[in-house]
Design a protein around this motif. Structure first.
Motif, mmCIF file in Angstrom:
data_model
loop_
_atom_site.group_PDB
_atom_site.id
_atom_site.type_symbol
_atom_site.label_atom_id
_atom_site.label_comp_id
_atom_site.label_asym_id
_atom_site.label_seq_id
_atom_site.Cartn_x
_atom_site.Cartn_y
_atom_site.Cartn_z
ATOM 1 N N GLN A 1 -11.786 4.458 4.426
ATOM 2 C CA GLN A 1 -10.559 5.175 4.752
ATOM 3 C C GLN A 1 -9.961 4.615 6.047
ATOM 4 O O GLN A 1 -10.684 4.012 6.853
ATOM 5 N N PRO A 2 -8.668 4.802 6.267
ATOM 6 C CA PRO A 2 -8.053 4.274 7.498
ATOM 7 C C PRO A 2 -8.782 4.709 8.770
ATOM 8 O O PRO A 2 -8.830 3.933 9.738
ATOM 9 N N GLU A 3 -9.356 5.888 8.767
ATOM 10 C CA GLU A 3 -10.066 6.358 9.967
ATOM 11 C C GLU A 3 -11.377 5.621 10.198
ATOM 12 O O GLU A 3 -12.012 5.802 11.245
ATOM 13 N N ASP A 4 -11.788 4.788 9.245
ATOM 14 C CA ASP A 4 -12.971 3.956 9.439
ATOM 15 C C ASP A 4 -12.640 2.661 10.180
ATOM 16 O O ASP A 4 -13.539 1.885 10.511
ATOM 17 N N THR A 5 -11.367 2.421 10.406
ATOM 18 C CA THR A 5 -10.951 1.216 11.122
ATOM 19 C C THR A 5 -11.536 1.211 12.530
ATOM 20 O O THR A 5 -11.350 2.158 13.302
ATOM 21 N N ALA A 6 -12.267 0.152 12.847
ATOM 22 C CA ALA A 6 -12.953 0.056 14.137
ATOM 23 C C ALA A 6 -13.673 -1.283 14.227
ATOM 24 O O ALA A 6 -13.798 -1.998 13.236
ATOM 25 N N MET A 7 -14.145 -1.584 15.428
ATOM 26 C CA MET A 7 -15.086 -2.675 15.610
ATOM 27 C C MET A 7 -16.471 -2.079 15.372
ATOM 28 O O MET A 7 -16.813 -1.045 15.954
ATOM 29 N N TYR A 8 -17.240 -2.726 14.522
ATOM 30 C CA TYR A 8 -18.571 -2.250 14.185
ATOM 31 C C TYR A 8 -19.613 -3.119 14.880
ATOM 32 O O TYR A 8 -19.549 -4.353 14.828
ATOM 33 N N PHE A 9 -20.569 -2.451 15.517
ATOM 34 C CA PHE A 9 -21.592 -3.119 16.308
ATOM 35 C C PHE A 9 -22.975 -2.768 15.783
ATOM 36 O O PHE A 9 -23.261 -1.613 15.461
ATOM 37 N N CYS A 10 -23.820 -3.757 15.785
ATOM 38 C CA CYS A 10 -25.240 -3.565 15.520
ATOM 39 C C CYS A 10 -25.929 -3.346 16.872
ATOM 40 O O CYS A 10 -25.519 -3.931 17.889
ATOM 41 N N ARG A 11 -26.974 -2.522 16.867
ATOM 42 C CA ARG A 11 -27.673 -2.268 18.129
ATOM 43 C C ARG A 11 -29.140 -1.972 17.871
ATOM 44 O O ARG A 11 -29.478 -1.191 16.980
ATOM 45 N N THR A 12 -30.006 -2.583 18.654
ATOM 46 C CA THR A 12 -31.416 -2.198 18.676
ATOM 47 C C THR A 12 -31.591 -1.160 19.770
ATOM 48 O O THR A 12 -30.978 -1.245 20.831
ATOM 49 N N GLU A 13 -32.411 -0.179 19.499
ATOM 50 C CA GLU A 13 -32.627 0.887 20.470
ATOM 51 C C GLU A 13 -34.009 1.478 20.259
ATOM 52 O O GLU A 13 -34.611 1.332 19.205
ATOM 53 N N TRP A 14 -34.484 2.165 21.292
ATOM 54 C CA TRP A 14 -35.728 2.904 21.171
ATOM 55 C C TRP A 14 -35.477 4.284 20.581
ATOM 56 O O TRP A 14 -36.407 4.906 20.066
ATOM 57 N N GLN A 15 -34.249 4.766 20.679
ATOM 58 C CA GLN A 15 -33.891 6.073 20.149
ATOM 59 C C GLN A 15 -32.696 5.915 19.214
ATOM 60 O O GLN A 15 -31.674 5.353 19.599
ATOM 61 N N CYS A 16 -32.820 6.433 18.018
ATOM 62 C CA CYS A 16 -31.759 6.264 17.032
ATOM 63 C C CYS A 16 -30.486 7.003 17.438
ATOM 64 O O CYS A 16 -30.545 8.127 17.931
ATOM 65 N N MET A 17 -29.357 6.363 17.173
ATOM 66 C CA MET A 17 -28.027 6.930 17.412
ATOM 67 C C MET A 17 -27.779 7.247 18.893
ATOM 68 O O MET A 17 -26.891 8.024 19.217
ATOM 69 N N GLU A 18 -28.580 6.642 19.774
ATOM 70 C CA GLU A 18 -28.405 6.835 21.197
ATOM 71 C C GLU A 18 -28.082 5.498 21.858
ATOM 72 O O GLU A 18 -28.411 4.441 21.335
ATOM 73 N N ILE A 19 -27.461 5.578 23.017
ATOM 74 C CA ILE A 19 -27.187 4.382 23.814
ATOM 75 C C ILE A 19 -27.942 4.521 25.125
ATOM 76 O O ILE A 19 -27.649 5.402 25.922
ATOM 77 N N THR A 20 -28.925 3.661 25.317
ATOM 78 C CA THR A 20 -29.707 3.654 26.548
ATOM 79 C C THR A 20 -29.614 2.275 27.184
ATOM 80 O O THR A 20 -29.209 1.313 26.543
ATOM 81 N N PRO A 21 -30.002 2.162 28.430
ATOM 82 C CA PRO A 21 -29.948 0.838 29.085
ATOM 83 C C PRO A 21 -30.904 -0.184 28.466
ATOM 84 O O PRO A 21 -30.795 -1.369 28.776
ATOM 85 N N LEU A 22 -31.794 0.249 27.609
ATOM 86 C CA LEU A 22 -32.804 -0.653 27.057
ATOM 87 C C LEU A 22 -32.352 -1.319 25.765
ATOM 88 O O LEU A 22 -33.021 -2.217 25.271
ATOM 89 N N GLY A 23 -31.235 -0.897 25.195
ATOM 90 C CA GLY A 23 -30.791 -1.438 23.922
ATOM 91 C C GLY A 23 -30.053 -2.753 24.050
ATOM 92 O O GLY A 23 -29.750 -3.224 25.151
ATOM 93 N N THR A 24 -29.767 -3.343 22.896
ATOM 94 C CA THR A 24 -29.057 -4.622 22.833
ATOM 95 C C THR A 24 -27.920 -4.512 21.826
ATOM 96 O O THR A 24 -28.117 -4.015 20.716
ATOM 97 N N TRP A 25 -26.743 -5.011 22.227
ATOM 98 C CA TRP A 25 -25.566 -5.013 21.348
ATOM 99 C C TRP A 25 -25.380 -6.372 20.686
ATOM 100 O O TRP A 25 -25.667 -7.412 21.285
ATOM 101 N N GLY A 26 -24.839 -6.337 19.474
ATOM 102 C CA GLY A 26 -24.280 -7.540 18.903
ATOM 103 C C GLY A 26 -22.847 -7.695 19.387
ATOM 104 O O GLY A 26 -22.341 -6.865 20.151
ATOM 105 N N GLN A 27 -22.178 -8.746 18.912
ATOM 106 C CA GLN A 27 -20.813 -9.012 19.395
ATOM 107 C C GLN A 27 -19.770 -8.195 18.645
ATOM 108 O O GLN A 27 -18.624 -8.095 19.098
ATOM 109 N N GLY A 28 -20.135 -7.645 17.515
ATOM 110 C CA GLY A 28 -19.226 -6.806 16.749
ATOM 111 C C GLY A 28 -18.515 -7.548 15.637
ATOM 112 O O GLY A 28 -18.347 -8.773 15.673
ATOM 113 N N THR A 29 -18.089 -6.785 14.639
ATOM 114 C CA THR A 29 -17.285 -7.320 13.547
ATOM 115 C C THR A 29 -16.204 -6.292 13.211
ATOM 116 O O THR A 29 -16.485 -5.095 13.139
#
Length: 120
Positions: A86-114
């Motif tokens: 749907q149009p509301e799905d329009t966004a940059m999508y990023f992959c991320r490794t994390e120790w906690q799911c669906m969380e953003i911590t200083p220990l995670g790693t981002w991809g460059q996005g698509t």
């Protein structure tokens, strides 16, 4: 250090489908939670889906029933099958490794996005 490279984004019409991939290289650790986040213009990044090291899967309410997360451990690749976009799905999508799911911590790693763009 783990490196993440996303692919599979594009432009589709509403109701269409895309499959995103995220290949992990480097110090890939099987204990990570693998996540997909997205960020629309002017908005904060939000968790879309996650798959934990034990296989537990979590989805944001906005994508339940439409998106499917999966991973191929042999290929160190994470996927996101997106249906009924749907149009509301329009966004940059990023992959991320994390120790906690669906969380953003200083220990995670981002991809460059698509980029995913859905037109009505």
């Amino acid at each position: 250090q783990v490196y993440l490279v996303e692919s599979g984004g594009g432009s589709v019409q509403a109701g269409g489908s895309l499959r995103l991939s995220c290949e992990a290289t480097g110090d890939v650790y099987s204990g990570y939670c693998m996540n997909w986040f997205r960020q629309a213009p002017g908005q904060a990044r939000e968790g879309v889906a996650a798959i934990d090291s034990d296989g537990t899967i979590t989805y944001a309410d906005s994508v339940k029933g439409r998106f499917t997360i999966s991973k191929d451990n042999a290929k160190n690749t994470l996927y996101l099958q997106m249906n009924d976009l749907q149009p509301e799905d329009t966004a940059m999508y990023f992959c991320r490794t994390e120790w906690q799911c669906m969380e953003i911590t200083p220990l995670g790693t981002w991809g460059q996005g698509t980029q995913v763009t859905v037109s009505s």
